[in-house]
Design a protein around this motif. Structure first.
Motif, PDB file in Angstrom:
ATOM      1  N   LEU A 112      39.313  20.332  44.889  1.00  0.00           N
ATOM      2  CA  LEU A 112      38.490  19.060  44.958  1.00  0.00           C
ATOM      3  C   LEU A 112      38.234  18.827  43.788  1.00  0.00           C
ATOM      4  O   LEU A 112      37.626  18.922  42.709  1.00  0.00           O
ATOM      5  N   VAL A 113      38.991  17.264  43.821  1.00  0.00           N
ATOM      6  CA  VAL A 113      38.795  16.342  42.541  1.00  0.00           C
ATOM      7  C   VAL A 113      37.878  15.189  42.689  1.00  0.00           C
ATOM      8  O   VAL A 113      38.007  14.610  43.827  1.00  0.00           O
ATOM      9  N   SER A 114      36.784  14.871  41.733  1.00  0.00           N
ATOM     10  CA  SER A 114      36.004  13.794  42.153  1.00  0.00           C
ATOM     11  C   SER A 114      36.750  12.527  42.050  1.00  0.00           C
ATOM     12  O   SER A 114      37.794  12.356  41.249  1.00  0.00           O
ATOM     13  N   PHE A 115      36.186  11.344  42.639  1.00  0.00           N
ATOM     14  CA  PHE A 115      36.837  10.133  42.419  1.00  0.00           C
ATOM     15  C   PHE A 115      36.415   9.730  40.789  1.00  0.00           C
ATOM     16  O   PHE A 115      37.494   8.941  40.324  1.00  0.00           O
ATOM     17  N   THR A 159      30.010   3.123  47.163  1.00  0.00           N
ATOM     18  CA  THR A 159      29.818   2.064  46.139  1.00  0.00           C
ATOM     19  C   THR A 159      29.915   2.739  44.881  1.00  0.00           C
ATOM     20  O   THR A 159      29.753   3.944  44.666  1.00  0.00           O
ATOM     21  N   LEU A 160      30.353   1.840  43.776  1.00  0.00           N
ATOM     22  CA  LEU A 160      30.570   2.333  42.485  1.00  0.00           C
ATOM     23  C   LEU A 160      29.394   1.825  41.460  1.00  0.00           C
ATOM     24  O   LEU A 160      28.982   0.623  41.738  1.00  0.00           O
ATOM     25  N   PHE A 179      36.166  -8.354  37.785  1.00  0.00           N
ATOM     26  CA  PHE A 179      36.194  -7.122  38.740  1.00  0.00           C
ATOM     27  C   PHE A 179      36.316  -7.888  40.059  1.00  0.00           C
ATOM     28  O   PHE A 179      35.606  -8.895  40.229  1.00  0.00           O
ATOM     29  N   PRO A 180      37.002  -7.402  41.323  1.00  0.00           N
ATOM     30  CA  PRO A 180      36.919  -7.857  42.437  1.00  0.00           C
ATOM     31  C   PRO A 180      35.690  -7.739  43.513  1.00  0.00           C
ATOM     32  O   PRO A 180      35.041  -6.962  42.935  1.00  0.00           O
ATOM     33  N   ARG A 181      35.735  -8.524  44.331  1.00  0.00           N
ATOM     34  CA  ARG A 181      34.455  -8.365  45.444  1.00  0.00           C
ATOM     35  C   ARG A 181      34.784  -7.013  46.209  1.00  0.00           C
ATOM     36  O   ARG A 181      33.925  -6.125  46.590  1.00  0.00           O
ATOM     37  N   VAL A 182      36.021  -6.643  46.523  1.00  0.00           N
ATOM     38  CA  VAL A 182      36.378  -5.392  47.308  1.00  0.00           C
ATOM     39  C   VAL A 182      37.647  -4.909  46.522  1.00  0.00           C
ATOM     40  O   VAL A 182      38.628  -5.448  46.182  1.00  0.00           O
ATOM     41  N   LEU A 183      37.428  -3.715  46.089  1.00  0.00           N
ATOM     42  CA  LEU A 183      38.468  -2.789  45.033  1.00  0.00           C
ATOM     43  C   LEU A 183      39.240  -1.886  46.268  1.00  0.00           C
ATOM     44  O   LEU A 183      38.674  -1.241  46.881  1.00  0.00           O
TER      45      LEU A 183
END
Length: 160
Positions: A93-96, A158-159, A127-131
């Motif tokens: 299990l690796v976090s984003f 969300t980031l 930075f984009p609106r949608v990544l």
């Protein structure tokens, strides 16, 4: 992402002027900064999808995975012909956040314009609106065969 871009170019302006193309919503620029021998070089790299490697060594359940693999190895040594038990396998299990921080971490380059030990950092210039993010789960094994990692990476909506 490239196929979507081709489809958007093919449709032309048929959807109207107020509809933004996905390519425009997901485009961004990365800034690569390389520092070597007191000199700095910048490079701006455009992109539409962010490809992240998965650092298995940063798994939050590494001890459980190692115990499960040891149990499986022992079972295979005792009875190689037996079918595996029906229990669910334990996957890393690796976090984003770990994947993203690995991508944005300082990288040491062996040779950059004749200088050894250069430090390369990558940051978002825009930075984009949608990544759009691609997690690279495929790798090349020691015998040059393509393998797929059995790993879970929970991705937040969300980031911050």
């Amino acid at each position: 992402v490239e196929a979507i871009g081709r489809a958007e170019r093919a449709r032309g302006g048929r959807l109207g002027d107020g509809v933004a193309a996905l390519g425009e919503l997901s485009s961004f620029a990365l800034e690569e900064r390389v520092e070597a021998a007191g000199q700095v070089a910048y490079k701006r790299v455009p992109g539409s999808a962010l490809s992240l490697q998965i650092p298995l060594e940063l798994a939050s359940n590494a001890a459980e995975v190692a115990a499960h693999e040891a149990k499986e190895d022992k079972r295979q040594k005792l009875d190689p012909a037996a079918a595996p038990p029906p229990d669910d396998p334990v996957v890393p299990l690796v976090s984003f956040e770990a994947c993203l921080s690995r991508y944005l971490a300082v990288e040491t380059l062996e040779n950059f314009r004749g200088h050894a030990g250069a430090a390369k950092t990558t940051r978002f210039a825009t930075f984009p609106r949608v990544l759009v993010v691609q997690l690279s789960r495929y790798y090349t094994d020691a015998d040059w065969t393509a393998k797929k990692m059995a790993v879970a990476v929970p991705v937040p909506e969300t980031l911050s």
